[in-house]
Enzyme design. Structure first.
Site, PDB file in Angstrom:
ATOM      1  N   ASP A 100       0.849  -1.206   0.000  1.00 46.94           N
ATOM      2  CA  ASP A 100       0.000   0.000   0.000  1.00 46.94           C
ATOM      3  C   ASP A 100       0.874   1.241   0.000  1.00 46.94           C
ATOM      4  OD1 ASP A 100      -2.653  -0.999   0.165  1.00 46.94           O
ATOM      5  OD2 ASP A 100      -2.478  -1.326   2.326  1.00 46.94           O
ATOM      6  N   GLU A 124      -4.749   6.517   0.668  1.00 47.49           N
ATOM      7  CA  GLU A 124      -3.775   6.316   1.736  1.00 47.49           C
ATOM      8  C   GLU A 124      -3.412   7.599   2.499  1.00 47.49           C
ATOM      9  OE1 GLU A 124      -3.060   3.323   2.639  1.00 47.49           O
ATOM     10  OE2 GLU A 124      -4.160   2.468   0.959  1.00 47.49           O
ATOM     11  N   ASP A 147      -5.912  -1.089  -4.615  1.00 44.15           N
ATOM     12  CA  ASP A 147      -7.212  -1.462  -4.074  1.00 44.15           C
ATOM     13  C   ASP A 147      -7.327  -2.979  -3.974  1.00 44.15           C
ATOM     14  OD1 ASP A 147      -9.978  -0.646  -3.354  1.00 44.15           O
ATOM     15  OD2 ASP A 147     -10.433  -1.969  -5.019  1.00 44.15           O
ATOM     16  N   GLU A 304     -13.214   5.224  -6.122  1.00 42.71           N
ATOM     17  CA  GLU A 304     -13.712   3.874  -6.416  1.00 42.71           C
ATOM     18  C   GLU A 304     -15.035   3.974  -7.194  1.00 42.71           C
ATOM     19  OE1 GLU A 304     -11.505   1.501  -2.773  1.00 42.71           O
ATOM     20  OE2 GLU A 304     -13.473   2.315  -2.362  1.00 42.71           O
TER      21      GLU A 304
HETATM   22  P1  AHM Z   1      -9.831  -1.407   0.238  1.00 40.16           P
HETATM   23  O1  AHM Z   1      -9.782  -0.053  -0.411  1.00 40.16           O
HETATM   24  O2  AHM Z   1      -9.558  -1.372   1.702  1.00 40.16           O
HETATM   25  O3  AHM Z   1      -9.010  -2.398  -0.495  1.00 40.16           O
HETATM   26  O4  AHM Z   1     -11.362  -1.861   0.138  1.00 40.16           O
HETATM   27  C1  AHM Z   1     -11.975  -1.864  -1.110  1.00 40.16           C
HETATM   28  C2  AHM Z   1     -12.255  -3.285  -1.528  1.00 40.16           C
HETATM   29  C3  AHM Z   1     -12.769  -3.404  -2.934  1.00 40.16           C
HETATM   30  O5  AHM Z   1     -11.734  -3.674  -3.826  1.00 40.16           O
HETATM   31  C4  AHM Z   1     -13.702  -4.562  -2.860  1.00 40.16           C
HETATM   32  O6  AHM Z   1     -14.746  -4.460  -3.781  1.00 40.16           O
HETATM   33  C5  AHM Z   1     -14.218  -4.493  -1.455  1.00 40.16           C
HETATM   34  O7  AHM Z   1     -13.276  -3.753  -0.711  1.00 40.16           O
HETATM   35  C6  AHM Z   1     -14.331  -5.831  -0.831  1.00 40.16           C
HETATM   36  O8  AHM Z   1     -14.807  -5.665   0.462  1.00 40.16           O
HETATM   37  P2  AHM Z   1     -15.174  -6.911   1.382  1.00 40.16           P
HETATM   38  O9  AHM Z   1     -13.859  -7.503   1.786  1.00 40.16           O
HETATM   39  O10 AHM Z   1     -15.935  -6.322   2.503  1.00 40.16           O
HETATM   40  O11 AHM Z   1     -15.992  -7.864   0.553  1.00 40.16           O
HETATM   41 MG    MG Z   2      -9.808   0.893  -1.997  1.00 40.35          MG
END
Ligand code: AHM
Ligand code: MG
Length: 362
Positions: A100, A124, A147, A304
């Site tokens: 990240d 971030e 992501d 997103e």
């Molecule tokens: P992040 O930005 O912390 O990675 O979270 C975003 C992600 C997406 O890529 C995905 O669609 C979603 O979180 C999945 O969430 P979950 O683990 O609740 O199903």
């Molecule tokens: Mg994300």
């Protein structure tokens, strides 16, 4: 004529007119031909051939470079000891992973030094990054550098998502330059770090374009133009984290149950880039709805929801919030008031998204 006007206003040439490419360019979701060993339609060449806007070209090329560097970091993570935690927290208070942090540094460096940006918003960083006057340019970029955090350490696909705005006010950038409706976005894209690394970009008013990274050349090569959802909605696939279903509202619950009764397959990677990419290419629907525990959903509006919504609509799909703050809204119409604001996401082929929207209406 509206898309063409917007396209022309952006200085984009449709399709691929300079360098005599127009006649040869395939149309409508076709695979680009003549990808032989002598002729390479690289991202740089495609950008130069499709925009008269040098600053926008430089910006997109720098985004491409950052995607390549992130792809390389993901590919060598196991041997370079890049898996695992960094020991810090991001804007949401989530623990940051080493990848990240590295991918965020890569994107910030590429964008600040492009000379084309005034304001950057990263998942971030809690605060927006205001680019100093001597390096500032016309654009503002919101991005999620890597992501799919839950997939980073187990070598499952992750991705980068970004949205580009054009600054409308003079002077040094401010948060207001990027806290704008999704209708103001001029370009959006995502890069998937999967079995292959793939970059998908979309200029407002133009088409969705696919590029694949040729690792031996170190270049993104144009592979598909004007990508569209499959005719009629495509494969019957629903994609969601069904573990949250006890907290969903009735229309979502009812629709997903309908899918199960109608021979739909469930597919869920848990990385938005992969789930949306598959939804566009194969068809079906992706939902991360609001629920009782998270009335705003999980996904972020600026980096997103919005970019994926623009790409989805441009590919002939629909992107909605579902029921959100008292009404069902087209996602790109939202006006965020906070850079890390969240919204529910319901996107996919019109065949499927309309069925959800009908349930909200009745
Ligand atoms: P992040 O930005 O912390 O990675 O979270 C975003 C992600 C997406 O890529 C995905 O669609 C979603 O979180 C999945 O969430 P979950 O683990 O609740 O199903
Ligand atoms: Mg994300």
């Amino acid at each position: 004529a509206a898309p063409e006007a917007a396209h022309a206003a952006r200085g984009l040439v449709s399709p691929c007119a300079p360098f005599g490419l127009a006649a040869n360019m395939p149309k409508d979701n076709m695979q680009v031909e003549n990808m032989d060993e002598a002729d390479f339609m690289t991202l740089g060449r495609w950008l130069m051939g499709n925009t008269k806007d040098m600053e926008l070209t430089i910006l997109m090329a720098q985004l491409g470079l950052a995607c390549k560097a992130t792809s390389r970091a993901c590919a060598k993570a196991g041997i370079a000891n890049l898996f695992g935690m960094a020991g810090d927290q991001n804007s949401s208070g989530d623990d940051q992973k080493k990848l990240d942090v590295l991918s965020n540094d890569i994107f910030i460096s590429a964008l600040v030094n492009s000379g084309a940006c005034s304001v950057l918003v990263s998942e971030e960083n809690e605060e927006p990054i205001i680019v100093p006057a001597e390096k500032a340019g016309r654009f503002c970029v919101a991005f999620d550098p890597l992501d799919g955090s839950s997939n980073i350490d187990c070598n499952v696909s992750t991705g980068t998502i970004f949205a580009v705005y054009e600054k409308t006010t003079p002077g040094i950038g401010t948060t207001a330059d990027i806290l704008r409706t999704g209708n103001d976005i001029v370009a959006a894209g995502y890069c998937m770090y999967g079995a292959a690394t793939e970059l998908v970009i979309c200029f407002k008013g133009s088409g969705v374009e696919r590029f694949a990274l040729d690792p031996s050349l170190g270049e993104f090569i144009h592979t598909h133009t004007n990508v569209q959802f499959p005719e009629g909605g495509g494969k019957k696939i629903y994609s969601c984290n069904e573990g949250n279903s006890p907290n969903w509202d009735l229309p979502i619950l009812d629709y997903i149950n309908w899918c199960k009764e109608n021979q739909y397959a469930a597919r869920y990677v848990g990385s938005m880039v992969s789930d949306v990419h598959r939804t566009i290419l194969y068809g079906g629907i992706f939902v991360y709805p609001a629920d009782k525990k998270s009335p705003n959903g999980k996904l972020r509006v600026l980096y997103e929801g919005f970019p994926m919504a623009l790409i989805c609509e441009t590919a002939g799909g629909i992107a909605s919030t579902g029921m959100f703050k008292g009404s069902v809204q087209r996602m790109l119409d939202l006006v965020p008031t906070n850079i890390h604001e969240r919204c529910p996401v319901i996107l996919g082929s019109p065949r499927d998204v309309n069925m959800v929207l009908e349930r909200y209406r009745s």
